[in-house]
Design an enzyme around this catalytic site. Sequence first.
Site, PDB file in Angstrom:
ATOM      1  N   GLY A  47       0.076  -1.248  -4.333  1.00 42.09           N
ATOM      2  CA  GLY A  47       0.360  -1.653  -5.437  1.00 42.09           C
ATOM      3  C   GLY A  47       0.978  -0.268  -6.514  1.00 42.09           C
ATOM      4  N   ALA A  48      -0.096   0.744  -6.299  1.00 40.60           N
ATOM      5  CA  ALA A  48       0.367   2.006  -7.253  1.00 40.60           C
ATOM      6  C   ALA A  48       1.948   2.519  -5.785  1.00 40.60           C
ATOM      7  CB  ALA A  48      -0.088   3.069  -6.644  1.00 40.60           C
ATOM      8  N   THR A  64      -4.837  -2.347 -16.473  1.00 43.73           N
ATOM      9  CA  THR A  64      -5.169  -1.380 -15.437  1.00 43.73           C
ATOM     10  C   THR A  64      -6.311  -2.579 -13.923  1.00 43.73           C
ATOM     11  OG1 THR A  64      -6.398   0.694 -15.101  1.00 43.73           O
ATOM     12  CG2 THR A  64      -7.146  -0.667 -16.740  1.00 43.73           C
ATOM     13  N   ALA A  80       1.097   1.748   0.275  1.00 40.72           N
ATOM     14  CA  ALA A  80       1.789   0.933   0.389  1.00 40.72           C
ATOM     15  C   ALA A  80       1.715  -0.095  -0.204  1.00 40.72           C
ATOM     16  CB  ALA A  80       2.764   0.712   2.034  1.00 40.72           C
ATOM     17  N   SER A  89       1.997  -1.651   9.899  1.00 41.53           N
ATOM     18  CA  SER A  89       2.612  -3.376   9.182  1.00 41.53           C
ATOM     19  C   SER A  89       2.211  -3.451   7.562  1.00 41.53           C
ATOM     20  CB  SER A  89       0.842  -4.195   9.659  1.00 41.53           C
ATOM     21  OG  SER A  89      -0.584  -4.133   9.246  1.00 41.53           O
ATOM     22  N   LYS A  90       1.709  -3.111   6.808  1.00 38.41           N
ATOM     23  CA  LYS A  90       1.655  -2.871   5.311  1.00 38.41           C
ATOM     24  C   LYS A  90       2.761  -2.454   5.092  1.00 38.41           C
ATOM     25  CE  LYS A  90      -1.469  -3.302   1.273  1.00 38.41           C
ATOM     26  NZ  LYS A  90      -2.514  -2.656   1.207  1.00 38.41           N
ATOM     27  N   LYS A 108      -3.550  -6.034 -12.370  1.00 38.02           N
ATOM     28  CA  LYS A 108      -1.868  -6.149 -12.085  1.00 38.02           C
ATOM     29  C   LYS A 108      -1.135  -6.972 -11.619  1.00 38.02           C
ATOM     30  CE  LYS A 108      -2.192  -0.405 -13.063  1.00 38.02           C
ATOM     31  NZ  LYS A 108      -1.062   0.430 -12.819  1.00 38.02           N
TER      32      LYS A 108
END
Length: 287
Positions: free
Chosen positions: A144-145, A64, A142, A169-170, A68
């Site tokens: 990791g989740a 967690t 945008a 941009s991400k 990750k």
Amino acid sequence: MTQHFIVIGNPIAHSKSPKIHTLFAEQTGIDICYQRQYCPDDNTSFTAVVEAFFHGGGVGANVTVPFKQVAYDCCLSRGGLSAHAKIAGAVNTLLLNKTLLENGAPLAEALYGDNTDGQGLVNHMTSLGWPLTGARVALIGAGGAARGIVLPLIEAGIASLTIANRTLSKATELVNELSAASLLIAARHIDACEIAQLSGSFDMIINATSIGLSADTLPLSESLNCQYAYDMMYGRPLPFLQHFADRGAQTSDGYGMLIGQAALSFERWTGQQIDVAQATEILNKLK
């Protein structure tokens, strides 16, 4: 024989994973010991914890925040990754490839990383009766989740996906990565925008940011509506869900996703399938 499992994180004292997996073990009749494992926030410490655990006979580990991505990098350079983990760029489930071990490979090379977050989300939505096939979906965030749920959503048959992020941009970078992985064809339409520019009607809107843990709110357009709203956070009142509930949407927090992803990890480790509905009913009573 007792099988040993851990969840690695920082902080970790709040984790509900030991309670959840202990219930799974009772349901399947398996003797397990599942513990929280605190780890200093650096790559070297994480690698040392993982190696010590598996060298000591550990069967499986959950990962967690904030590890990750570190777990992904570790498996990418030294072991193997599932398709879901590759797209997500993150790993929440670690196990060993027994075939490699039996053939004499070093433990580090036998390390295998998976990501069960997205399928846990999809399974929870399905249990709620929320239709995913042909759905127009907006995904807020945008990071990791968000990355962890994209492939399972596409595999579930959604028609379109709009990725909205504070930094355009991400979001655009994630869309480009999906294009390079040929996932645009599967979903037929994926685009990006800033959160404030997200407007119109969607079948489903998913909040994959952690803003619900703070006093901040998302800059949502007044013209934005949906039939179903899902926040991946849980454990407290979430303004995102209240916003769409006031507009007539069906809503859910991410507690069911937490149980769902845990069930998939348990199945990867033990080969035992979990009755998630039964487990959820019991865990809801234990909240």
